[in-house]
Design a protein around this motif. Structure first.
Motif, short mmCIF file in Angstrom:
data_model
loop_
_atom_site.label_atom_id
_atom_site.label_comp_id
_atom_site.label_asym_id
_atom_site.label_seq_id
_atom_site.Cartn_x
_atom_site.Cartn_y
_atom_site.Cartn_z
N MET A 1 -29.66 19.86 -29.90
CA MET A 1 -28.63 19.92 -28.85
C MET A 1 -29.28 19.69 -27.48
O MET A 1 -30.40 20.13 -27.24
N HIS A 2 -28.52 19.03 -26.61
CA HIS A 2 -29.03 18.75 -25.27
C HIS A 2 -29.26 20.07 -24.51
O HIS A 2 -28.42 20.98 -24.57
N SER A 3 -30.38 20.16 -23.83
CA SER A 3 -30.76 21.43 -23.19
C SER A 3 -29.71 21.91 -22.17
O SER A 3 -29.46 23.09 -22.03
N LYS A 4 -29.09 20.94 -21.44
CA LYS A 4 -28.10 21.34 -20.42
C LYS A 4 -26.86 21.97 -21.07
O LYS A 4 -26.34 22.98 -20.58
N LEU A 5 -26.39 21.37 -22.15
CA LEU A 5 -25.21 21.89 -22.85
C LEU A 5 -25.53 23.27 -23.44
O LEU A 5 -24.72 24.20 -23.35
N PHE A 6 -26.71 23.39 -24.03
CA PHE A 6 -27.13 24.66 -24.61
C PHE A 6 -27.14 25.75 -23.54
O PHE A 6 -26.62 26.86 -23.74
N GLN B 1 -24.77 30.51 -21.10
CA GLN B 1 -24.30 31.21 -19.90
C GLN B 1 -22.90 31.80 -20.11
O GLN B 1 -22.57 32.87 -19.60
N LEU B 2 -22.10 31.09 -20.92
CA LEU B 2 -20.73 31.58 -21.19
C LEU B 2 -20.70 32.57 -22.37
O LEU B 2 -19.64 33.04 -22.79
N GLY B 3 -21.87 32.84 -22.94
CA GLY B 3 -21.97 33.79 -24.06
C GLY B 3 -21.44 33.20 -25.37
O GLY B 3 -20.97 33.93 -26.25
N ILE B 4 -21.51 31.88 -25.49
CA ILE B 4 -20.99 31.24 -26.72
C ILE B 4 -22.16 30.81 -27.61
O ILE B 4 -23.09 30.15 -27.16
N ASN B 5 -22.09 31.20 -28.89
CA ASN B 5 -23.06 30.72 -29.86
C ASN B 5 -22.45 29.52 -30.55
O ASN B 5 -21.46 29.65 -31.29
N PRO B 6 -22.96 28.33 -30.34
CA PRO B 6 -22.32 27.12 -30.88
C PRO B 6 -22.15 27.15 -32.41
O PRO B 6 -21.19 26.59 -32.94
N ASP B 7 -23.08 27.83 -33.10
CA ASP B 7 -23.00 27.86 -34.58
C ASP B 7 -21.80 28.68 -35.07
O ASP B 7 -21.33 28.48 -36.19
N GLN B 8 -21.31 29.57 -34.21
CA GLN B 8 -20.22 30.43 -34.66
C GLN B 8 -18.84 29.94 -34.22
O GLN B 8 -17.83 30.61 -34.43
N LEU B 9 -18.81 28.79 -33.61
CA LEU B 9 -17.53 28.26 -33.14
C LEU B 9 -16.71 27.73 -34.32
O LEU B 9 -17.27 27.24 -35.30
N PRO B 10 -15.36 27.82 -34.21
CA PRO B 10 -14.54 27.24 -35.28
C PRO B 10 -14.78 25.72 -35.38
O PRO B 10 -15.24 25.09 -34.42
N GLN B 11 -14.42 25.17 -36.57
CA GLN B 11 -14.70 23.76 -36.88
C GLN B 11 -14.21 22.79 -35.80
O GLN B 11 -14.95 21.90 -35.37
N TYR C 1 -13.75 23.19 -32.64
CA TYR C 1 -14.58 23.26 -31.43
C TYR C 1 -15.97 22.66 -31.67
O TYR C 1 -16.58 22.09 -30.77
N GLN C 2 -16.46 22.81 -32.90
CA GLN C 2 -17.76 22.23 -33.26
C GLN C 2 -17.78 20.73 -32.96
O GLN C 2 -18.73 20.19 -32.39
N GLN C 3 -16.66 20.07 -33.35
CA GLN C 3 -16.58 18.61 -33.15
C GLN C 3 -16.61 18.26 -31.64
O GLN C 3 -17.24 17.31 -31.22
N LEU C 4 -15.89 19.12 -30.89
CA LEU C 4 -15.84 18.90 -29.44
C LEU C 4 -17.23 19.05 -28.82
O LEU C 4 -17.68 18.24 -27.99
N GLN D 1 -20.06 18.65 -30.31
CA GLN D 1 -20.88 17.48 -30.72
C GLN D 1 -20.60 16.26 -29.83
O GLN D 1 -21.51 15.54 -29.43
N ALA D 2 -19.32 16.06 -29.51
CA ALA D 2 -18.95 14.91 -28.68
C ALA D 2 -19.54 15.06 -27.26
O ALA D 2 -20.07 14.10 -26.69
N VAL D 3 -19.47 16.27 -26.70
CA VAL D 3 -20.03 16.51 -25.36
C VAL D 3 -21.55 16.31 -25.40
O VAL D 3 -22.15 15.70 -24.51
N ASP D 4 -22.13 16.84 -26.48
CA ASP D 4 -23.58 16.72 -26.66
C ASP D 4 -24.00 15.24 -26.64
O ASP D 4 -24.93 14.84 -25.93
N GLN D 5 -23.26 14.43 -27.40
CA GLN D 5 -23.53 12.99 -27.49
C GLN D 5 -23.42 12.34 -26.09
O GLN D 5 -24.27 11.54 -25.70
#
Lengths: 139, 279
Positions: free
Chosen positions: B1-6, B11-21, B23-26, B28-32
């Motif tokens: 994952m891109h360091s800025k997105l991570f 900062q928002l207290g979100i663990n990307p691995d625990q997001l619903p499916q 949101y996961q896609q979203l 990934q798109a931002v990451d790309q």
């Protein structure tokens, strides 16, 4: 009579050097790009080659590499004749086996023919074995 | 994952691995998009750098080729076809065309040098070499073009090699400039070139018997556009661009040396000195 091959894509320059070398009693061959230059070097067996650096398709350094790798042409002295006054290019040219790097705008045409004559005279005196490499072999 | 997105998600207290499916896609798109943006920025930066470097080569080539044809063809006509120029005015006009070509080449070279030096795009080597060879080469090259054969160039060449630690090409440019400059401003007498060693430096000096420099102009001598003979409207532009001493100073300083006017007296002459590091 010494034969000079001028490899130059710009008609302003090739016409001018063709004229001055003819006036100074050289036999002159002209090639208008790098590929033609390499082919004419093999075909016409020049005494010396004046090679421009910036040319479309095959540039002067690539032609120089080919000339120095080919047993038929590797002994022919090559002068890089350019308008790129770059120290790096001058060093590259010498490293790749050119005998001189001349910036065209610095000299009058007859000063260039004088330098060419001096190099030919030097090459004939000091590099007889190397010159023998370019002598056409008897059939 | 891109360091800025991570960093933003953390900062928002979100663990990307625990997001619903969905949101996961979203994510990934931002990451790309972040990665694509980075790549595009890098290419743009490389292109800017390359275009600046190529500017020098292309400008130099584009300007020099027609100028070479102007000075070259006029020179061929003057040398080989003079008998065909029946009106003597034609010879004068062609000579002027030839001289203009030569002067334009010098102007273009001065402008390119200043641009490169001021932008910090000129590289300086630090090589050990015998400066006597450079001085001899320059004097040999200048002699055939010297329009004032009555003015002698005297080089008091030391017997022993004088090793300096500098850039040989730039040193040659500076030596050439100082000697040709001395010739330009000297109408009678001689140019004397000396090489000495002092305080860990090699001192290269050029003394002329020319018109000298007024005290008021001496302090601005090494600044841009400063020919030492008058203000803008009265300056003698036939003597050059007024960039020579400025270029020489920037080159000498780039090699860790110094350049100065040792002395000058109106109608007696001037002494310019360059100090370069010893090997």
């Amino acid at each position: 009579m010494a034969k000079v091959l001028i490899v130059e894509d710009d008609p302003l320059m090739s016409r001018m050097y063709e004229k001055i070398f003819s006036l100074e009693k050289f036999e002159v061959e002209v090639a208008h790009d790098g590929q033609e230059g390499f082919e004419k070097a093999k075909l016409t067996k020049p005494t010396i080659i004046l090679l421009d650096v910036m040319m479309p398709k095959v540039n002067g350094f690539q032609v120089l590499d080919k000339l120095k790798m080919d047993p038929e042409t590797k002994g022919v002295p090559v002068i890089m004749l350019t308008n790129l006054a770059s120290e790096k290019d001058a060093e590259t040219a010498m490293m790749k086996g050119a005998v001189k790097y001349i910036v065209k705008s610095k000299y009058e045409p007859n000063e260039v023919t004088k330098m060419v004559s001096e190099i030919i005279a030097g090459a004939t005196r000091e590099e007889v074995p190397a010159a023998a490499d370019v002598t056409p072999k008897a059939a | 994952m891109h360091s800025k997105l991570f960093a933003q998600l953390t900062q928002l207290g979100i663990n990307p691995d625990q997001l619903p499916q969905e949101y996961q896609q979203l994510v990934q798109a931002v990451d790309q998009t972040y990665f694509e943006y980075d790549q595009e920025k890098k290419i743009q930066e490389q292109n800017i750098e390359r275009s600046e470097d190529e500017f020098f080569s292309i400008t130099s080539h584009q300007l020099h080729t027609p100028l070479t044809a102007i000075r070259g063809n006029s020179s061929i006509i003057l040398t080989f076809y003079k008998d065909k120029l029946l009106d003597p005015e034609l010879v004068t006009m062609l000579t002027d065309i030839n001289k203009s070509g030569v002067r334009m080449v010098e102007i273009v070279n001065d402008f390119l040098n200043v641009f490169q030096l001021e932008q910090g795009k000129m590289n300086f080597k630090a090589e050990g070499f015998d400066i006597r060879n450079i001085v001899n080469q320059v004097i040999d090259e200048i002699k055939p073009t010297n329009n004032q054969p009555e003015i002698q160039i005297i080089f008091n060449c030391p017997d022993q090699p004088i090793g300096v630690q500098a850039d040989p090409y730039k040193t040659k440019e500076v030596v050439k400039h100082l000697i040709t400059n001395a010739l330009k401003f000297t109408e009678k007498g001689q140019i004397t070139v000396n090489l000495t060693q002092e305080n860990g430096m090699v001192k290269f000096s050029v003394q002329d018997t020319g018109k000298g420099i007024e005290p008021v102009q001496q302090s601005v001598l090494f600044q841009k556009f400063q020919p030492h003979d008058g203000d803008l409207l009265t300056r003698d532009t036939s003597k050059g661009t007024g960039l020579g001493l400025y270029i020489s100073r920037l080159m000498v300083e780039g090699m860790g040396g110094k350049i100065w006017l040792e002395k000058s007296e109106p109608n007696v002459g001037s002494v310019f000195v360059v100090g370069l590091p010893l090997t």
